[in-house]
Design a protein around this motif. Structure first.
Motif, short mmCIF file in Angstrom:
data_model
loop_
_atom_site.label_atom_id
_atom_site.label_comp_id
_atom_site.label_asym_id
_atom_site.label_seq_id
_atom_site.Cartn_x
_atom_site.Cartn_y
_atom_site.Cartn_z
N PHE A 44 -20.21 -68.20 -116.05
CA PHE A 44 -19.86 -69.27 -116.99
C PHE A 44 -18.52 -68.97 -117.65
CE2 PHE A 44 -19.69 -70.41 -121.51
CZ PHE A 44 -19.61 -71.79 -121.39
N ALA A 45 -18.33 -67.71 -118.09
CA ALA A 45 -17.08 -67.32 -118.75
C ALA A 45 -15.89 -67.51 -117.82
CB ALA A 45 -17.17 -65.85 -119.18
N ASN A 46 -16.07 -67.16 -116.54
CA ASN A 46 -15.00 -67.32 -115.56
C ASN A 46 -14.59 -68.79 -115.44
OD1 ASN A 46 -13.23 -66.38 -113.51
ND2 ASN A 46 -14.67 -67.07 -111.95
N THR A 47 -15.59 -69.65 -115.34
CA THR A 47 -15.33 -71.10 -115.24
C THR A 47 -14.65 -71.61 -116.52
OG1 THR A 47 -17.28 -71.34 -113.85
CG2 THR A 47 -16.40 -73.35 -114.82
N TYR A 48 -15.12 -71.14 -117.67
CA TYR A 48 -14.58 -71.57 -118.97
C TYR A 48 -13.11 -71.17 -119.11
CZ TYR A 48 -13.71 -71.39 -124.02
OH TYR A 48 -13.14 -71.53 -125.26
N PHE A 49 -12.79 -69.90 -118.80
CA PHE A 49 -11.41 -69.42 -118.95
C PHE A 49 -10.45 -70.16 -118.01
CE2 PHE A 49 -13.52 -65.24 -120.30
CZ PHE A 49 -13.41 -65.55 -121.66
N ILE B 287 -9.83 -73.60 -119.56
CA ILE B 287 -8.92 -73.50 -120.71
C ILE B 287 -7.48 -73.36 -120.23
CG2 ILE B 287 -8.23 -72.03 -122.67
CD1 ILE B 287 -10.74 -73.71 -123.20
N LEU B 288 -7.25 -72.57 -119.18
CA LEU B 288 -5.90 -72.34 -118.66
C LEU B 288 -5.27 -73.63 -118.14
CD1 LEU B 288 -3.78 -70.09 -117.79
CD2 LEU B 288 -4.83 -70.26 -115.53
N HIS B 289 -6.06 -74.42 -117.44
CA HIS B 289 -5.50 -75.60 -116.75
C HIS B 289 -5.64 -76.91 -117.53
CE1 HIS B 289 -4.74 -73.39 -113.06
NE2 HIS B 289 -5.96 -72.89 -113.11
N LYS B 290 -6.60 -76.97 -118.49
CA LYS B 290 -6.91 -78.27 -119.11
C LYS B 290 -6.54 -78.38 -120.59
CE LYS B 290 -9.02 -79.75 -115.33
NZ LYS B 290 -8.44 -80.82 -114.49
N THR B 291 -6.11 -77.28 -121.22
CA THR B 291 -5.77 -77.35 -122.65
C THR B 291 -4.28 -77.11 -122.86
OG1 THR B 291 -6.12 -74.99 -123.09
CG2 THR B 291 -8.06 -76.42 -123.25
N ASP B 292 -3.76 -77.64 -123.95
CA ASP B 292 -2.33 -77.48 -124.26
C ASP B 292 -1.98 -76.01 -124.46
OD1 ASP B 292 -2.00 -80.20 -124.12
OD2 ASP B 292 -2.22 -80.52 -126.29
N SER C 68 0.59 -73.99 -122.10
CA SER C 68 1.87 -73.57 -122.69
C SER C 68 2.01 -72.06 -122.80
CB SER C 68 2.03 -74.20 -124.08
OG SER C 68 1.02 -73.74 -124.95
N ILE C 69 0.87 -71.37 -122.97
CA ILE C 69 0.94 -69.90 -123.12
C ILE C 69 0.49 -69.19 -121.84
CG2 ILE C 69 0.12 -67.91 -124.45
CD1 ILE C 69 -0.32 -69.82 -126.83
N GLY C 70 -0.76 -69.42 -121.46
CA GLY C 70 -1.33 -68.69 -120.31
C GLY C 70 -0.67 -69.04 -118.99
N LEU C 71 -0.61 -70.34 -118.67
CA LEU C 71 -0.05 -70.78 -117.39
C LEU C 71 1.43 -70.45 -117.30
CD1 LEU C 71 -1.33 -72.08 -114.92
CD2 LEU C 71 -0.62 -74.32 -115.78
N SER C 72 2.11 -70.59 -118.43
CA SER C 72 3.56 -70.27 -118.45
C SER C 72 3.78 -68.79 -118.12
CB SER C 72 4.16 -70.57 -119.84
OG SER C 72 4.10 -71.94 -120.09
N PHE D 73 -7.24 -66.19 -107.34
CA PHE D 73 -7.73 -65.05 -108.10
C PHE D 73 -8.47 -65.47 -109.37
CE2 PHE D 73 -4.89 -62.93 -105.23
CZ PHE D 73 -5.44 -61.66 -105.07
N ASP D 74 -8.72 -66.79 -109.52
CA ASP D 74 -9.49 -67.32 -110.66
C ASP D 74 -8.93 -66.87 -112.00
OD1 ASP D 74 -11.22 -68.72 -109.09
OD2 ASP D 74 -12.81 -67.23 -109.11
N LEU D 75 -7.61 -66.84 -112.12
CA LEU D 75 -6.99 -66.41 -113.37
C LEU D 75 -7.26 -67.43 -114.47
CD1 LEU D 75 -3.57 -65.15 -111.95
CD2 LEU D 75 -5.69 -63.87 -112.27
N GLY D 76 -7.36 -66.96 -115.71
CA GLY D 76 -7.71 -67.86 -116.81
C GLY D 76 -7.03 -67.48 -118.10
N TYR D 77 -7.49 -68.13 -119.19
CA TYR D 77 -6.92 -67.87 -120.52
C TYR D 77 -8.01 -68.04 -121.56
CZ TYR D 77 -3.96 -68.18 -124.68
OH TYR D 77 -3.40 -67.96 -125.91
#
Length: 652
Positions: free
Chosen positions: A119-124, A127-132, A136-140, A155-159
């Motif tokens: 669940f945490a993996n999906t959530y992070f 957050i990385l792809h769908k929130t401002d 702006s921070i993580g994806l950048s 690699f399922d990277l997230g934020y």
């Protein structure tokens, strides 16, 4: 709930050697495959996979079964999870309903930790792809590191949001238990307060070899000097950092294919290499290399290339890990990058061809590397040089192979400009010291054994157990085959003597066994064999197209393990590779009909012996007039055994 049709489709597509080959480096051994046990620490292969029977057996631990049972045992999957894993591997669609809150609560603790981590993996990721804030921070940050969108997703990277309990609140709202959030380390609980461990960090999920999320690594992006740059999940029932390698899920096939594993230090090193096209790379995730991590690689290859950046202090600290690799009997090479470069930056700035060429040309054997590094520091100091030589020889002493030891001693003598005799003498001293230490421990163990061994009675061979086991084996392997059987009918000859007259008839193996056992009213003494016997007879009777692979998948784990142990017992000799020594073992079976007849006849002889022993006991306890009747019975049974023994070509 997964439908029976889908499960059948998955079983039909699954190949046990392909599934296990993702986790263990398998080598051909006759019609089978062999490899190092993934369940124990060993140097000689005792793990066997049979493509024909579609089963596996680990002779070092006694475990065995099908592809499904391997995943359940090795990856701690539940049965549905193992099925879903196979469905994904073989591109088979599985229809599944969403788990309710009640179902989540009913899951066992270990499984709940996996569910929370997934669940945490999906959530992070969301957050990385769908929130401002995520974009702006993580994806950048990931884009600045040069990671493509495809790599980020692979690699399922997230934020994790820079808020105190955003993740925890969301998880609780979705029905996840706070106890499991705390045990995975995702949430920190202090008195009545709850905090997100990875607040304001980019997230790197750490996966098992099969792709299950075990834990996370989180990197902070602010310049907060009080906060650690990287934070990992704490130890839990599913995450043991000394047993895990970052990137092993994506690297396992590349490692087996290239027969080499590149070992780096950080998450981004792995990802950047992978993006450049070098897939066979893993990381110890910032922790000191452990024996368990090395064994994980050892299942896939015997060759490791350790990659260092230009930091000399870091290299010296990492040299200790090389000795651990050598102890496992593996081949080690070392490659360093130009000053100011690390695997991440170098892979980012070079093409795949340039990177591959550099690795091939600059990877040195460990002895050359260690000698050159230490020699540079000590060349003007004789005492330090002597210590360096001893250090190198100490590393060589860890190598199990004597030929390799000698070659490395010769190479060390050349590089360090010192005589081989002195180095061999030093090696002998080190080995002698180690031998003395081992001998002390051995004597302690022997004393403990002396106390125990007198209490252990010698185990007698249970003949009936062996014969019943053989009947099960024959039914499983040849139950549906049609054979010509020679039955023995007891008749009187012209002289009035009882003789066994042969009569040939055709029947299926299982029918022959069933009727013979029924005629003699023979029952299995072993309860598990008895259950198994009737299950096999029933399956063979109802299904003309009986398949061993399908049948094993219908029984429980305990029964599956017993079946595997029975079927793979005779494959054990292939582990020793007798043919290499010009020893050619006789084939197990020349005639199925002969094997069936001999097994049934042997069981009859054994039961006759048992009956005679019973009569002997009755004779001792009974009156004289009864003895005559008993003696007549004994005489008849002894005569029958004599006839059966002649048929078996045995001398009584």
């Amino acid at each position: 709930m997964i439908s029976a049709t889908t499960i059948d489709q998955i079983f039909e597509a699954t190949r046990v050697e392909e599934v296990i080959g993702d986790f263990v480096n398998l080598k051909k051994a006759g019609s089978n495959f062999k490899g190092l046990s993934p369940f124990s620490d060993e140097r000689s292969p005792s793990f066997m996979v049979s493509p024909v029977k579609q089963i596996w057996k680990d002779f070092s631990t006694g475990k065995g079964g099908t592809a499904v049972s391997f995943l359940m045992e090795h990856e701690h999957f539940t049965y549905p999870e193992a099925i879903k894993y196979l469905a994904k591997k073989y591109n088979i669609e599985v229809e599944e309903t969403e788990q309710s809150n009640e179902q989540k609560e009913q899951a066992n603790e270990r499984e709940s930790l996996y569910l929370v981590s997934e669940f945490a993996n999906t959530y992070f990721k969301k957050i990385l792809h769908k929130t401002d804030q995520g974009k702006s921070i993580g994806l950048s940050y990931f884009k600045e590191r040069g990671f493509t969108q495809e790599t980020i997703e692979k690699f399922d990277l997230g934020y994790s949001l820079d808020e105190w309990q955003a993740f925890t609140d969301k998880a609780l709202k979705q029905g996840y238990n706070i106890d499991f959030l705390q045990k995975t380390g995702l949430t920190i609980v202090k008195e009545d307060k709850r905090f997100d461990r990875f607040k304001g960090r980019v997230m790197f999920p750490i996966k098992s070899m099969s792709g299950r999320v075990l834990g996370f690594g989180g990197r902070i992006l602010t310049n907060d000097k009080k906060a650690a740059k990287y934070v990992n999940s704490p130890e839990s029932d599913i995450y043991h950092k000394s047993n895990v390698l970052y990137g092993i899920y994506h690297a396992k096939q590349g490692i087996a294919k290239e027969d080499n594993c590149y070992l780096v230090e950080g998450y981004t090193d792995v990802i950047q290499f992978h993006q450049a096209g070098v897939k066979n790379v893993v990381s110890s995730s910032g922790t000191a290399l452990t024996s368990e991590q090395i064994r994980l690689i050892n299942r896939l290859t015997k060759n490791i290339t350790v990659l260092f950046d230009g930091d000399a202090a870091g290299m010296r600290a990492s040299l200790r890990g090389i000795d651990l690799i050598l102890e496992q009997g593996m081949n080690v090479k070392v490659c360093t990058f130009p000053e100011g470069e690390d695997p991440d930056s170098f892979a980012k700035q070079n093409t795949l061809e340039e990177l591959t060429l550099y690795l091939n040309e600059n990877a040195k054997d460990f002895i050359q590397f260690k000698a050159s590094i230490l020699f540079e520091e000590t060349k003007n100091d004789p005492i330090k040089k002597a210590e360096t030589v001893r250090d190198i020889v100490n590393s060589i002493s860890k190598i199990p192979d004597r030929i390799k030891k000698e070659i490395y001693i010769q190479e060390c003598a050349r590089i360090m400009d010192i005589s081989e005799e002195v180095l061999f003498s030093t090696l002998a001293q080190i080995n002698k010291k180690e031998f003395q230490e081992q001998n002390k421990q051995l004597k302690k163990d022997q004393k403990a054994f002396e106390v125990v061994k007198h209490q252990e009675p010698v185990k007698k061979v249970d003949v009936q157990y062996v014969l019943e086991r053989k009947i099960i084996e024959v039914l499983l392997l040849y139950g549906n085959k049609v054979e010509d059987f020679e039955d023995l009918v007891l008749k009187e000859n012209d002289k009035g003597e009882l003789v066994l007259e042969p009569v040939i008839h055709q029947a299926k193996v299982y029918e022959k066994i069933f009727l013979d056992l029924q005629d003699d009213e023979m029952e299995f003494s072993n309860a598990q064999f008895k259950t198994l016997y009737y299950s096999i007879i029933d399956a063979l009777n109802q299904n003309p197209d009986f398949e061993l692979k399908s049948f094993i998948n219908t029984v429980d784990n305990q029964m599956s393990n017993e079946i595997t142990a029975i079927l793979m017992e005779d494959e054990r000799y292939t582990l020793d590779d007798w043919k290499r020594m010009n020893i050619f073992p006789k084939e197990k079976i020349q005639s199925i009909a002969q094997l069936v007849s001999e097994t049934i006849l042997s069981l009859r002889c054994f039961l006759i012996d048992q009956k005679v022993k019973e009569f002997q006991q009755e004779t001792l306890q009974s009156k004289n007039d009864v003895n005559r009747t008993i003696l007549e019975e004994v005489k008849d049974y002894s005569g029958l055994k004599m006839l059966l023994s002649r048929k078996l070509n045995r001398v009584l």
